[in-house]
Write a protein that holds these residues in place. Structure first.
Motif, PDB file in Angstrom:
ATOM      1  N   ALA A 181       1.125  -1.798  -0.539  1.00 20.38           N
ATOM      2  CA  ALA A 181      -0.207   0.061   0.142  1.00 20.38           C
ATOM      3  C   ALA A 181       0.731   1.217   0.016  1.00 20.38           C
ATOM      4  CB  ALA A 181      -0.773  -0.203   1.435  1.00 20.38           C
ATOM      5  N   VAL A 182       0.441   2.346  -0.893  1.00 22.50           N
ATOM      6  CA  VAL A 182       1.788   3.324  -0.434  1.00 22.50           C
ATOM      7  C   VAL A 182       0.369   4.651  -0.760  1.00 22.50           C
ATOM      8  CG1 VAL A 182       2.810   2.475  -2.426  1.00 22.50           C
ATOM      9  CG2 VAL A 182       0.910   3.557  -3.268  1.00 22.50           C
ATOM     10  N   ARG A 183       0.831   5.926  -0.158  1.00 20.06           N
ATOM     11  CA  ARG A 183       0.519   6.905   0.018  1.00 20.06           C
ATOM     12  C   ARG A 183       1.015   8.432  -0.175  1.00 20.06           C
ATOM     13  NH1 ARG A 183      -0.534   6.601   6.086  1.00 20.06           N
ATOM     14  NH2 ARG A 183       1.445   8.566   6.525  1.00 20.06           N
ATOM     15  N   ARG A 184       0.766   9.538  -0.856  1.00 20.40           N
ATOM     16  CA  ARG A 184       1.537  10.318  -0.992  1.00 20.40           C
ATOM     17  C   ARG A 184       1.123  11.364   0.306  1.00 20.40           C
ATOM     18  NH1 ARG A 184       0.573  13.860  -6.083  1.00 20.40           N
ATOM     19  NH2 ARG A 184       2.444  14.413  -4.763  1.00 20.40           N
ATOM     20  N   ASP A 185       2.266  12.121   0.597  1.00 17.00           N
ATOM     21  CA  ASP A 185       1.935  13.129   1.961  1.00 17.00           C
ATOM     22  C   ASP A 185       1.159  13.805   2.102  1.00 17.00           C
ATOM     23  OD1 ASP A 185       4.846  12.301   3.396  1.00 17.00           O
ATOM     24  OD2 ASP A 185       5.319  13.551   2.214  1.00 17.00           O
ATOM     25  N   GLU A 186       0.400  14.117   0.979  1.00 20.01           N
ATOM     26  CA  GLU A 186      -0.483  15.110   1.700  1.00 20.01           C
ATOM     27  C   GLU A 186      -1.688  14.645   1.349  1.00 20.01           C
ATOM     28  OE1 GLU A 186      -1.982  15.907  -3.441  1.00 20.01           O
ATOM     29  OE2 GLU A 186      -0.160  17.247  -3.201  1.00 20.01           O
ATOM     30  N   TRP A 187      -1.803  13.658   1.388  1.00 27.02           N
ATOM     31  CA  TRP A 187      -3.390  12.864   2.071  1.00 27.02           C
ATOM     32  C   TRP A 187      -3.740  12.470   2.797  1.00 27.02           C
ATOM     33  CZ3 TRP A 187      -3.345   7.981  -2.344  1.00 27.02           C
ATOM     34  CH2 TRP A 187      -3.217   8.147  -3.552  1.00 27.02           C
ATOM     35  N   GLY A 188      -2.837  12.431   4.058  1.00 24.50           N
ATOM     36  CA  GLY A 188      -2.951  12.734   5.275  1.00 24.50           C
ATOM     37  C   GLY A 188      -2.523  11.056   5.588  1.00 24.50           C
TER      38      GLY A 188
END
Length: 68
Positions: free
Chosen positions: A9-16
């Protein structure tokens, strides 16, 4: 992308801290594999839904691997 294809799973910093993306089988049909945005907190109030990358996401350099 290699991490996503390996099941991470991955996410971007701006997503919280709540949202992440993972390649998963759609829960509504149980067959189609798709990139889904889901809730890391597991509260159940936000079901997984299809995620379409924008150019900004593709070019983003702030992607993080999520430990599940």
């Amino acid at each position: 992308m290699a991490a996503v294809l390996a099941g991470a799973a991955v996410r971007r910093d701006e997503w919280g801290k709540r949202r992440a993306v993972k390649l998963m089988v759609e829960p509504w049909n149980g067959e189609t594999e798709r990139l889904l945005l889901f809730d890391l907190t597991g509260k159940g109030d936000v079901p997984p839904f299809p995620y379409s990358m924008t150019g900004v996401d593709v070019r983003g350099d702030d992607w993080q691997l999520i430990e599940e």
